[in-house]
Write a protein that holds these residues in place. Structure first.
Motif, short mmCIF file in Angstrom:
data_model
loop_
_atom_site.label_atom_id
_atom_site.label_comp_id
_atom_site.label_asym_id
_atom_site.label_seq_id
_atom_site.Cartn_x
_atom_site.Cartn_y
_atom_site.Cartn_z
N ASN A 47 -18.50 -59.90 -45.05
CA ASN A 47 -18.09 -58.51 -44.85
C ASN A 47 -17.95 -58.19 -43.36
OD1 ASN A 47 -17.67 -55.69 -45.72
ND2 ASN A 47 -19.64 -55.36 -44.74
N CYS A 48 -18.93 -58.58 -42.57
CA CYS A 48 -18.88 -58.30 -41.13
C CYS A 48 -17.74 -59.03 -40.45
CB CYS A 48 -20.22 -58.65 -40.48
SG CYS A 48 -21.53 -57.53 -40.96
N SER A 49 -17.46 -60.25 -40.89
CA SER A 49 -16.34 -61.01 -40.33
C SER A 49 -15.03 -60.25 -40.56
CB SER A 49 -16.25 -62.39 -40.97
OG SER A 49 -17.38 -63.15 -40.68
N LEU A 50 -14.86 -59.74 -41.77
CA LEU A 50 -13.64 -58.98 -42.08
C LEU A 50 -13.53 -57.72 -41.23
CD1 LEU A 50 -13.71 -59.38 -45.96
CD2 LEU A 50 -12.16 -60.52 -44.35
N TRP A 51 -14.65 -57.02 -41.04
CA TRP A 51 -14.63 -55.81 -40.21
C TRP A 51 -14.34 -56.13 -38.75
CZ3 TRP A 51 -13.52 -51.27 -41.66
CH2 TRP A 51 -13.87 -50.80 -42.91
N VAL A 52 -14.87 -57.24 -38.25
CA VAL A 52 -14.60 -57.62 -36.85
C VAL A 52 -13.12 -57.93 -36.68
CG1 VAL A 52 -15.00 -59.41 -35.10
CG2 VAL A 52 -16.95 -58.37 -36.28
N VAL A 53 -12.57 -58.69 -37.62
CA VAL A 53 -11.13 -59.00 -37.54
C VAL A 53 -10.32 -57.71 -37.60
CG1 VAL A 53 -9.20 -60.10 -38.76
CG2 VAL A 53 -11.34 -61.34 -38.43
N TYR A 54 -10.66 -56.82 -38.53
CA TYR A 54 -9.97 -55.53 -38.63
C TYR A 54 -10.02 -54.77 -37.30
CZ TYR A 54 -9.32 -50.59 -39.67
OH TYR A 54 -8.90 -49.29 -39.64
N GLY A 55 -11.21 -54.69 -36.71
CA GLY A 55 -11.37 -53.96 -35.46
C GLY A 55 -10.56 -54.56 -34.31
N LEU A 56 -10.42 -55.88 -34.33
CA LEU A 56 -9.69 -56.56 -33.25
C LEU A 56 -8.18 -56.47 -33.40
CD1 LEU A 56 -11.91 -59.74 -32.78
CD2 LEU A 56 -11.70 -57.79 -31.22
N ILE A 57 -7.69 -56.39 -34.64
CA ILE A 57 -6.23 -56.37 -34.82
C ILE A 57 -5.69 -54.97 -35.08
CG2 ILE A 57 -6.18 -58.74 -35.65
CD1 ILE A 57 -5.75 -57.67 -38.49
N LYS A 58 -6.57 -53.97 -35.12
CA LYS A 58 -6.15 -52.59 -35.40
C LYS A 58 -5.16 -52.13 -34.32
CE LYS A 58 -7.95 -48.10 -36.63
NZ LYS A 58 -7.68 -47.17 -35.54
N LYS A 59 -4.11 -51.50 -34.77
CA LYS A 59 -3.09 -50.95 -33.87
C LYS A 59 -3.17 -49.43 -33.92
CE LYS A 59 -1.24 -54.98 -33.04
NZ LYS A 59 -1.49 -55.68 -31.87
N PRO A 60 -2.90 -48.72 -32.89
CA PRO A 60 -2.34 -49.17 -31.62
C PRO A 60 -3.38 -49.72 -30.65
CG PRO A 60 -2.52 -46.79 -31.58
CD PRO A 60 -3.00 -47.25 -32.94
N LYS A 61 -4.67 -49.53 -30.94
CA LYS A 61 -5.66 -50.11 -30.04
C LYS A 61 -6.82 -50.63 -30.86
CE LYS A 61 -8.20 -45.89 -29.05
NZ LYS A 61 -8.86 -45.12 -28.05
N LYS A 62 -7.54 -51.58 -30.28
CA LYS A 62 -8.70 -52.17 -30.95
C LYS A 62 -9.77 -51.10 -31.21
CE LYS A 62 -8.13 -56.73 -28.78
NZ LYS A 62 -6.71 -56.69 -28.81
N ASP A 63 -10.53 -51.29 -32.28
CA ASP A 63 -11.61 -50.36 -32.63
C ASP A 63 -12.93 -51.00 -32.23
OD1 ASP A 63 -13.36 -48.55 -33.76
OD2 ASP A 63 -12.07 -48.20 -35.49
N TRP A 64 -13.31 -50.84 -30.95
CA TRP A 64 -14.48 -51.51 -30.41
C TRP A 64 -15.80 -51.14 -31.06
CZ3 TRP A 64 -13.85 -55.92 -28.41
CH2 TRP A 64 -12.68 -56.22 -27.71
N PRO A 65 -16.03 -49.88 -31.45
CA PRO A 65 -17.29 -49.59 -32.14
C PRO A 65 -17.45 -50.40 -33.43
CG PRO A 65 -16.37 -47.56 -31.31
CD PRO A 65 -15.32 -48.63 -31.10
N ILE A 66 -16.37 -50.60 -34.17
CA ILE A 66 -16.45 -51.42 -35.39
C ILE A 66 -16.73 -52.87 -35.04
CG2 ILE A 66 -15.06 -52.38 -37.27
CD1 ILE A 66 -13.88 -49.61 -37.66
N VAL A 67 -16.08 -53.39 -34.01
CA VAL A 67 -16.30 -54.78 -33.59
C VAL A 67 -17.74 -54.97 -33.13
CG1 VAL A 67 -15.65 -56.54 -31.89
CG2 VAL A 67 -13.87 -55.15 -33.00
N VAL A 68 -18.21 -54.09 -32.27
CA VAL A 68 -19.57 -54.20 -31.72
C VAL A 68 -20.61 -54.06 -32.83
CG1 VAL A 68 -21.26 -53.09 -30.19
CG2 VAL A 68 -18.91 -53.47 -29.41
N ALA A 69 -20.41 -53.10 -33.73
CA ALA A 69 -21.38 -52.85 -34.79
C ALA A 69 -21.50 -54.02 -35.76
CB ALA A 69 -21.00 -51.59 -35.57
N ASN A 70 -20.41 -54.73 -36.01
CA ASN A 70 -20.42 -55.79 -37.01
C ASN A 70 -20.59 -57.19 -36.46
OD1 ASN A 70 -19.87 -54.54 -39.80
ND2 ASN A 70 -18.49 -53.45 -38.43
N SER A 71 -20.45 -57.38 -35.17
CA SER A 71 -20.60 -58.72 -34.59
C SER A 71 -21.97 -59.33 -34.84
CB SER A 71 -20.29 -58.69 -33.09
OG SER A 71 -18.92 -58.43 -32.91
#
Length: 93
Positions: free
Chosen positions: A55-79
């Motif tokens: 689940n966290c892997s999917l959220w990190v990928v989502y946060g990194l590929i989100k357009k128009p900009k990355k969603d860093w709180p999601i990436v940081v929270a799930n890493s």
């Protein structure tokens, strides 16, 4: 007045987002006692940490590929969940 309320709502949402980020990270750091027990031979549950890692892997990928900009709180929270979920799973086997 409307602009002031909008700014206050935006600030509140930012604060809420970072509080949620910190609590999500704390949730994954809470795997440390289970990892310790697993390494001592007292094997714990493996399914929940595996699902959390996926689940966290999917959220990190989502946060990194989100357009128009990355969603860093999601990436940081799930890493931490990626690492601790899969590490807890591996030590429980």
């Amino acid at each position: 007045m409307l602009l002031k309320q909008s700014i206050m709502n935006e600030k509140l949402m930012q604060i809420l987002g970072w509080i949620a980020t910190v609590t999500a990270m704390a949730m994954y750091f809470s795997y440390i006692p289970q990892i310790s027990g697993n390494l001592k031979g007292d094997k714990g549950d493996w399914l929940q940490p595996l699902v959390a890692g996926i689940n966290c892997s999917l959220w990190v990928v989502y946060g990194l590929i989100k357009k128009p900009k990355k969603d860093w709180p999601i990436v940081v929270a799930n890493s931490p969940g990626v690492f601790f979920g899969f590490f807890t799973f591996a030590t429980a086997m």
